[in-house]
Design a protein around this motif. Sequence first.
Motif, PDB file in Angstrom:
ATOM      1  N   ILE A  30       0.867  -1.098  -0.117  1.00 14.37           N
ATOM      2  CA  ILE A  30      -0.099   0.097   0.078  1.00 14.37           C
ATOM      3  C   ILE A  30       0.739   1.156   0.057  1.00 14.37           C
ATOM      4  N   ALA A  31       1.868   1.099   0.848  1.00 11.17           N
ATOM      5  CA  ALA A  31       2.858   2.284   0.802  1.00 11.17           C
ATOM      6  C   ALA A  31       3.550   2.704  -0.479  1.00 11.17           C
ATOM      7  N   LEU A  32       3.754   1.520  -1.365  1.00 12.98           N
ATOM      8  CA  LEU A  32       4.274   1.586  -2.630  1.00 12.98           C
ATOM      9  C   LEU A  32       3.247   2.119  -3.621  1.00 12.98           C
ATOM     10  N   TYR A  33       1.841   1.965  -3.401  1.00  8.26           N
ATOM     11  CA  TYR A  33       0.919   2.294  -4.079  1.00  8.26           C
ATOM     12  C   TYR A  33       0.932   3.999  -4.034  1.00  8.26           C
ATOM     13  N   PHE A  34       0.801   4.391  -2.789  1.00  7.21           N
ATOM     14  CA  PHE A  34       0.936   5.888  -2.604  1.00  7.21           C
ATOM     15  C   PHE A  34       1.995   6.776  -3.081  1.00  7.21           C
ATOM     16  N   GLY A  35       3.425   5.953  -2.923  1.00  8.60           N
ATOM     17  CA  GLY A  35       4.470   6.240  -3.187  1.00  8.60           C
ATOM     18  C   GLY A  35       4.206   6.453  -4.972  1.00  8.60           C
ATOM     19  N   PHE A  36       3.643   5.601  -5.649  1.00  7.82           N
ATOM     20  CA  PHE A  36       3.696   5.615  -7.142  1.00  7.82           C
ATOM     21  C   PHE A  36       2.598   6.888  -7.405  1.00  7.82           C
ATOM     22  N   LEU A  37       1.579   6.711  -6.581  1.00  9.61           N
ATOM     23  CA  LEU A  37       0.613   7.790  -7.216  1.00  9.61           C
ATOM     24  C   LEU A  37       1.254   9.205  -6.769  1.00  9.61           C
ATOM     25  N   GLU A  38       2.071   9.587  -5.833  1.00  9.46           N
ATOM     26  CA  GLU A  38       2.452  10.710  -5.618  1.00  9.46           C
ATOM     27  C   GLU A  38       3.603  11.022  -6.583  1.00  9.46           C
ATOM     28  N   TYR A  39       4.416   9.948  -6.989  1.00  8.58           N
ATOM     29  CA  TYR A  39       5.498  10.163  -7.958  1.00  8.58           C
ATOM     30  C   TYR A  39       4.821  10.523  -9.177  1.00  8.58           C
ATOM     31  N   PHE A  40       3.820   9.895  -9.462  1.00  4.04           N
ATOM     32  CA  PHE A  40       3.295   9.982 -10.982  1.00  4.04           C
ATOM     33  C   PHE A  40       2.624  11.298 -10.953  1.00  4.04           C
ATOM     34  N   THR A  41       2.053  11.766  -9.782  1.00  2.85           N
ATOM     35  CA  THR A  41       1.615  13.180  -9.888  1.00  2.85           C
ATOM     36  C   THR A  41       2.402  14.250 -10.269  1.00  2.85           C
ATOM     37  N   PHE A  42       3.581  14.044  -9.406  1.00  2.00           N
ATOM     38  CA  PHE A  42       4.803  14.827  -9.697  1.00  2.00           C
ATOM     39  C   PHE A  42       5.380  14.903 -11.269  1.00  2.00           C
ATOM     40  N   ALA A  43       5.325  13.814 -11.554  1.00  4.24           N
ATOM     41  CA  ALA A  43       5.885  13.679 -12.875  1.00  4.24           C
ATOM     42  C   ALA A  43       5.115  13.997 -14.121  1.00  4.24           C
ATOM     43  N   LEU A  44       3.875  14.253 -13.893  1.00  6.14           N
ATOM     44  CA  LEU A  44       2.719  14.859 -14.836  1.00  6.14           C
ATOM     45  C   LEU A  44       2.800  16.105 -14.751  1.00  6.14           C
ATOM     46  N   ILE A  45       3.396  16.768 -13.510  1.00  3.16           N
ATOM     47  CA  ILE A  45       3.172  18.448 -13.515  1.00  3.16           C
ATOM     48  C   ILE A  45       4.058  18.967 -14.930  1.00  3.16           C
ATOM     49  N   PRO A  46       5.434  18.520 -15.243  1.00  3.01           N
ATOM     50  CA  PRO A  46       5.868  19.279 -16.395  1.00  3.01           C
ATOM     51  C   PRO A  46       5.145  19.268 -17.368  1.00  3.01           C
ATOM     52  N   MET A  47       4.340  17.860 -17.804  1.00  5.59           N
ATOM     53  CA  MET A  47       3.541  17.705 -18.883  1.00  5.59           C
ATOM     54  C   MET A  47       2.530  18.870 -18.870  1.00  5.59           C
ATOM     55  N   ALA A  48       1.698  19.036 -17.556  1.00  6.09           N
ATOM     56  CA  ALA A  48       0.485  19.956 -17.365  1.00  6.09           C
ATOM     57  C   ALA A  48       1.209  21.256 -17.590  1.00  6.09           C
ATOM     58  N   VAL A  49       2.268  21.572 -17.182  1.00  2.59           N
ATOM     59  CA  VAL A  49       2.751  23.185 -17.134  1.00  2.59           C
ATOM     60  C   VAL A  49       2.952  23.416 -18.607  1.00  2.59           C
ATOM     61  N   ILE A  50       3.451  22.347 -19.325  1.00  2.00           N
ATOM     62  CA  ILE A  50       3.879  22.722 -20.698  1.00  2.00           C
ATOM     63  C   ILE A  50       2.465  22.871 -21.457  1.00  2.00           C
ATOM     64  N   GLY A  51       1.472  21.957 -20.937  1.00  2.00           N
ATOM     65  CA  GLY A  51       0.433  21.899 -21.802  1.00  2.00           C
ATOM     66  C   GLY A  51      -0.717  23.165 -21.586  1.00  2.00           C
ATOM     67  N   ILE A  52      -0.538  23.783 -20.563  1.00  2.00           N
ATOM     68  CA  ILE A  52      -1.383  24.828 -20.221  1.00  2.00           C
ATOM     69  C   ILE A  52      -1.358  26.140 -21.300  1.00  2.00           C
ATOM     70  N   PRO A  53      -0.180  26.645 -21.617  1.00  2.00           N
ATOM     71  CA  PRO A  53      -0.139  27.670 -22.757  1.00  2.00           C
ATOM     72  C   PRO A  53      -1.031  27.185 -24.053  1.00  2.00           C
ATOM     73  N   TYR A  54      -0.808  25.870 -24.107  1.00  2.00           N
ATOM     74  CA  TYR A  54      -1.402  25.297 -25.441  1.00  2.00           C
ATOM     75  C   TYR A  54      -2.758  25.633 -25.435  1.00  2.00           C
ATOM     76  N   TYR A  55      -3.349  25.512 -24.265  1.00  2.00           N
ATOM     77  CA  TYR A  55      -4.829  25.777 -24.096  1.00  2.00           C
ATOM     78  C   TYR A  55      -5.227  27.178 -23.949  1.00  2.00           C
ATOM     79  N   VAL A  56      -4.370  27.852 -23.078  1.00  2.00           N
ATOM     80  CA  VAL A  56      -4.494  29.420 -23.131  1.00  2.00           C
ATOM     81  C   VAL A  56      -4.458  29.962 -24.289  1.00  2.00           C
ATOM     82  N   PHE A  57      -3.368  30.219 -24.881  1.00  2.00           N
ATOM     83  CA  PHE A  57      -3.258  30.702 -26.274  1.00  2.00           C
ATOM     84  C   PHE A  57      -3.778  30.098 -27.447  1.00  2.00           C
TER      85      PHE A  57
END
Lengths: 648, 648
Positions: B218-245
């Motif tokens: 269970i700890a590994l699941y939460f670790g993966f969930l957290e890691y995965f969320t952090f890992a998605l942040i660059p994609m999200a940050v780069i994705g936002i201007p595509y939507y905004v502009f």
Amino acid sequence: MAESWSFLDTVECNFRPLVVIELAKGTKEETIEWFTKRIVDKKGDGDVTLIYFLLILPFFKGAQLLIKPLVTENGHENIYLVGASHLRLLLGAETVGLVKECNDNSMRTFTYSSRKTFKDFADDNHNFLTMAECQYIIKHELENLRAKNEKMIPGYPQAKLYPGKSIVRRLLTSGILIQIFPLHDREELKKLRHSWYGRVKVGYQPLDDIRCYFGETIALYFGFLEYFTFALIPMAVIGIPYYVFAWEDYDKYVMFATFNLLWSTVILEVWKRICAILTYRWGTLLMKRQFEEPRSGFHGVLGINPVTGREEPVYSSLKRQLRIYLVSLPFVCLCLYFSLYVMMIYFDLEQWALDYHKENESNFSSLMLYVPSIIYAVVIEIMNRIYRYAAEFLTSWENHRLESSYQNHLILKVLVFNFLNCFASLFYIAFILFDMKLLRQSLATLLITSQILNQFAESLLPYWLQKRHNKRMKKRVCAQKTDSDLSLAEQVNMEKEMGTYLGTFDDYLELFLQFGYVSLFSCVYPLAAVFAVLNNITEIYSDALKMCRVYKRPFAEPTANIGVWQLAFETMSVISVVTNCMLIGMSPQVDALFPDSKIDLVLTVALVEHLLLAIKFIMAFVIPDKPRDIQMKLARLEFESLEALKQQ
Amino acid sequence: MAESWSFLDTVECNFRPLVVIELAKGTKEETIEWFTKRIVDKKGDGDVTLIYFLLILPFFKGAQLLIKPLVTENGHENIYLVGASHLRLLLGAETVGLVKECNDNSMRTFTYSSRKTFKDFADDNHNFLTMAECQYIIKHELENLRAKNEKMIPGYPQAKLYPGKSIVRRLLTSGILIQIFPLHDREELKKLRHSWYGRVKVGYQPLDDIRCYFGETIALYFGFLEYFTFALIPMAVIGIPYYVFAWEDYDKYVMFATFNLLWSTVILEVWKRICAILTYRWGTLLMKRQFEEPRSGFHGVLGINPVTGREEPVYSSLKRQLRIYLVSLPFVCLCLYFSLYVMMIYFDLEQWALDYHKENESNFSSLMLYVPSIIYAVVIEIMNRIYRYAAEFLTSWENHRLESSYQNHLILKVLVFNFLNCFASLFYIAFILFDMKLLRQSLATLLITSQILNQFAESLLPYWLQKRHNKRMKKRVCAQKTDSDLSLAEQVNMEKEMGTYLGTFDDYLELFLQFGYVSLFSCVYPLAAVFAVLNNITEIYSDALKMCRVYKRPFAEPTANIGVWQLAFETMSVISVVTNCMLIGMSPQVDALFPDSKIDLVLTVALVEHLLLAIKFIMAFVIPDKPRDIQMKLARLEFESLEALKQQ
């Protein structure tokens, strides 16, 4: 003098020479004395600091082997014969972790205390360990003979030592020790030669005998060669009617190519299983990997190895990475680019020769047609050799700590370059010139000439040279004796002049390139498999000849698989899916199926290619790497060791 | 009565209840007596056949645990509390092979004899083993309580036993034993809740605390969930201007997609390294895999297990293969086909609704527009549930011997079907209808609604139900106490009614599908990553709530990685290379770059795709799976065990 030492602590008087040590002429007496003393000294020195040595520095000790100088008619020649008592060899077998068959047919790690449970073990049975195993043990013990508190090799102040440094390796690098090699067993070799290639017969090679005599690495190469030859037969059989009946229908070609692609996946997966069966029987599948010592060329500042806690040279991993990615990688890319450039010049030359021939047709001009190919072949050969040196230099400069990592980096470098050199021109003809006829012709020429040249340069020529040399030697030494009548001294003198077998690298490389010729363009030239099969049958014989007649006996190397070559062959079979799909897509017959839209054609081909790749990966995933019974046996051993741990 | 047994052989009087056993109401007295006797009996029975049991059948013995009936106001309710003496737990820790940190900061397998070398060990420190570890040990001991010579469970002649059969598993399958579950530790849970989600804060989850309380899986699941969320942040940050502009230039989209594809490879490789760091710290990376017992549902004729030599049910592997390939595989294919068929009907309905709306425009008709989607969503949900039952039934019918193999086959079946259900319609819209606008719209709808529904159905709804239920329970039982004031009996009664957490399967599946939404069509809808990040942040909280509040405490399961999910995520990232390349190739902007020839466009796209795939594989190969320092630590341990073997 050395004799007195060697017989000092042993009751056994039947000294059986196993390994030959050749020192440089004029090696100082004190060095010889010190070195031989270290070889015969007992393991636990009988010193006051015995406990210290046993507990904390268990590697600072003698090798407890037997050594004898070789006395010939010309007197003392700085050649020594090394052997060991039967007991010493059994203890050594435990040290190197040999795995042997037990009475209940299971394979277990040999330990001296449980020796009675092993098949064919008897205290007086000196054949329990094969000669190759004995030689491997002696090599291992010699290489693990380490400096205690010597600062240098006695008599050679420039040859520095530090506690724990392998003495033999330092002697080798400072040129005092010229070579160490295992002796042939004339009787055994004769038997092996007879059963291997002595008579004309159809059947399998005596892999177990080869393994007993030459060790697992070489036996596995011959096993792979044989398996690969058998595996190519279906391709060859299916390919023949295409040539005979000149089936040019591409629907038939598509079937052939699809079969080839799936077949090549199957054979590579099945090989893993066969490899597991062989190495389980030989014990190497279960053999625990020993802790790997730094390779002899490795250098660095003295430091503490974080794994062993021992003092040894250390070298920053970051520096190595920088050397690899900032120097080696760009250099390899540059070489690849250069090789492509040379290829383009070749195509220009060829074009020029054709034009010249067209303009002024004469005998001279038709001869000129061959000139570009000849020049290109020579240039490629030269480039290959120069590149090989450069790759060896670079990989050595990268300063890998382990021999295995050095080998992997070297293999990768050489592999990429050879792949490009062999196949770039074919890729160019196929996918830039779109000339299928020329492709077929080039493929056939390349395949056949490379096979003939290889066999000649690799085995027959050295064999002939060696034979001539031997004859001269024999004449000089002893008039008219046959091989088996040779005295030990004569045998040693003859063998020490023989070439050294440099490992299976070139043999595997040859097979790898052959696999490329067969699979990359299989749908254009189905006959390639036939030539490959024919070549491999003679290859088995010429390689066997090479091992038995041309080279010094190599030390046995336990191994559980063909290592990085498995990966190389699998990569090749993935690339071949792409090339074959492209070739089929380019064929006029397939073209004719999509009269309206070229796009549909390309998309269909891409779809088929992706499907084939997916099937390949799924097949590789679904076929287990080890047969079920081997899996069970391994599970049983693991279970037993878990139970034993619990019992403790 | 049971008390007298449990205290018979122990000096320790502070009984700490760890695990609850609930027997069926009306279980016969003789059964209870026999079962509790087996639980408290000494390991080595004190029998005359002691040596026989120790050497040959070391698994036929008592568990030497402590057991106490739970006495409530309503009297005896067939609920028992199991504990163990401190010494017993330490010995059990050795049996299950726990790995703990030593005084010198290295991780080592715990043995009772070397207990003094472990960090924080003291004979009176009862916190050396975490409560989750103690419960895991007790579970292991209970499950390994095996029949000696009983032919059946006393009192239940129909519940057959054979020597070596796990008693607890037979009791469970025959319905005598209703459940075994570990008790919550109210104090610890409160602390954990507080540090996990009790306060609003930005920072990492207390993974080590979660691991101590819920175990590694269970700890590994939460670790993966957290890691995965952090890992998605660059994609999200780069994705936002595509939507905004509203950047619709496809050259920008190409860059975004390429970044995504390489990034997804990097994050999956880096996760392996982080996973190694976590599990090394937790000791599970080094934990030797125990010999796996047959899973409880496994049946067959009694025979000899070739690995252990023990008597147990055996089932032919060939039969299993036949069931898998001749029944399960066709069934799954049929289901997939059916699912596609349903999808086609949905698209027809949608078309029909559109046509209807066009013809007679009214409020009713615009409502009708939503009807097909709603029907389809409901049908998919129903199909998913039915298929899940069918998959469980089939996998169980395949009769896998090991729980792990059962799980892998089940996961594979469910995964494929869910993948198709979620993404088939999107694939259809993208590659058959070529409607990018509709694709974007469907993707957004599917992603957002599935996220909202999931969080609601998975955590919030059960939480609310549980809370209501608890309130009613509390009211009934004890008027107005707070959680921590509850008596043990009340706590047990409350917890035994809580739902059972069925493992991390559904949580990983949700993440897997989310990864699909983000990566498969990332170049069409860059905002997906933003929604994924937002969802995952709340997901962490709702999952934490679920674990702490809604479900019974689950038993800790040691694990070293996320297993088959790593493979699933990697496969998804390979598929996403293909889909993204196709999407880019289809875009009008890229189209415009190749005005003359569509073929060149397709070929270029195919080339880029192959290059990207090659880069992906090379990257996966080059990035080491374990960080260098973990590699060194593992090598050091291996070296030490080799040295220890040599010393023997």
